[in-house]
Write a protein that holds these residues in place. Structure first.
Motif, short mmCIF file in Angstrom:
data_model
loop_
_atom_site.label_atom_id
_atom_site.label_comp_id
_atom_site.label_asym_id
_atom_site.label_seq_id
_atom_site.Cartn_x
_atom_site.Cartn_y
_atom_site.Cartn_z
N VAL A 1 -9.34 -3.46 17.18
CA VAL A 1 -9.59 -4.16 18.18
C VAL A 1 -10.31 -3.11 19.30
O VAL A 1 -10.13 -2.27 19.58
N VAL B 1 -11.51 -7.08 15.25
CA VAL B 1 -11.86 -7.88 15.63
C VAL B 1 -11.83 -7.83 17.03
O VAL B 1 -11.50 -6.19 17.84
N THR C 1 -11.08 -9.96 22.72
CA THR C 1 -10.80 -11.53 23.14
C THR C 1 -9.81 -11.77 23.46
O THR C 1 -8.52 -11.17 23.98
N LEU D 1 -6.62 -12.99 21.83
CA LEU D 1 -6.38 -11.30 20.50
C LEU D 1 -5.39 -11.63 20.04
O LEU D 1 -5.14 -11.72 19.01
N ALA E 1 -6.42 -14.64 17.35
CA ALA E 1 -7.78 -13.68 16.42
C ALA E 1 -6.68 -11.94 15.36
O ALA E 1 -8.05 -12.77 14.06
N ASP F 1 -5.14 -14.51 12.36
CA ASP F 1 -6.42 -15.17 11.76
C ASP F 1 -6.39 -14.82 10.31
O ASP F 1 -6.36 -14.29 8.80
#
Length: 306
Positions: free
Chosen positions: A173, A191, A194, A197, A200, A203
């Protein structure tokens, strides 16, 4: 050094007698010493407020050092005068490495990597030992999954490289512009930062990652990306989240470890560990160095040169 807490203006350059090594110690002539955020926390009083710094009339700065052995004390057999070394000062009451000379326990010192300059070598001890111990605390083996926040930073970047070396798969990240950098460091997945987090990360790793190393102090959002029963490694104790879903939350506390530092130095020379670039600042301009680090946005390290 500082006599009182505050902004960069409280930093002082002072003349003191050259120290002498005691039993089991070495005197290092400093060639380069990195500036770390913990130096800023020492100077501004945050460490003292957190109960990590004993009251004193003066406080010394500097953890990392690269230099040359100038003298050895009794009972030191592994180093000789003239050896190129790196080391870590982890006793906060002892004089720091932002100096011309520093005395360290021989067990806190290791041979310097020969394939990089002293200014680059000086960036290794603190972030290298922090990254290495953080990864060890996860307990991950080859094939495990690890979330690394702050993956473009000094600690995060070395975690990615060490994890790749051990076969651990990583979710990195960082800022959107950092993808190429963290993938070069070995990230399996990327990633961008965001507010969502956990979603994401889940996912790309359904069910959540096996472990988290929270170099960016993301806290609870990073913890939510962790599977039940996983391990969360915090680097800053006050910001460690509470365990949930049978997770284990541990705080990494770095310590001087010359033997492990020697192994990390060897990884640098073997081309398996790439250190961040170093931006040098003369020691007498230490206030400017603190301002540079405090300003953020660095993609390398600030290193003081006496």
């Amino acid at each position: 050094m500082v006599h009182r807490f505050g902004g960069p203006e409280v930093l002082e350059i002072v003349d003191v007698p050259r120290p002498a090594p005691g039993t089991g110690q070495v005197l290092v002539r400093v060639a380069a010493a990195a500036v770390n955020r913990i130096d800023l926390s020492t100077r501004n009083g945050a460490l003292a407020q957190g109960g990590l710094l004993a009251p004193s009339a003066r406080y010394w700065l500097g953890w990392d050092v690269a230099g040359t052995v100038e003298d050895v004390g009794p009972a030191v057999e592994q180093f000789e005068v003239g050896d190129a070394v790196i080391g870590l000062r982890d006793v906060l009451s002892a004089p720091g490495t932002h100096a011309d000379y520093v005395v360290l326990d021989a067990g806190a010192v290791a041979p310097a990597p020969v394939t990089v300059s002293p200014t680059v070598a000086a960036t290794l001890p603190l972030i290298g030992l922090t990254a290495d111990r953080s990864l060890a605390l996860t307990g991950l083996r080859a094939g495990g999954t690890l979330l690394v926040t702050g993956a473009a930073g000094g600690v995060g970047g070395l975690v990615l490289q060490l994890a790749r070396h051990r076969g651990v798969r990583t979710v990195a990240v960082a800022g959107a512009d950092d993808e190429a950098q963290v993938r070069r460091s070995g990230a399996t997945w990327f990633v961008p930062r965001t507010d969502a987090l956990a979603a994401a990360v889940r996912d790309v790793v359904p069910g959540g990652v096996d472990a988290v190393i929270d170099a960016a102090v993301a806290g609870i959002p990073a913890h939510e990306a962790l599977r039940g029963g996983g391990v969360f490694v915090a680097l800053v104790a006050p910001f460690a989240p509470r365990p949930l879903r049978a997770t284990q939350v541990v705080v990494q506390e770095v310590r001087a470890d010359g033997a492990r530092l020697a192994e990390l130095s060897a990884l640098v020379d073997a081309g398996r560990l790439t250190l961040p670039p170093a931006e040098t600042v003369p020691l007498e301009k230490i206030a400017a160095a603190h301002e540079r680090v405090a300003g953020g946005g660095l993609r390398g390290r600030v290193v003081l040169v006496p």
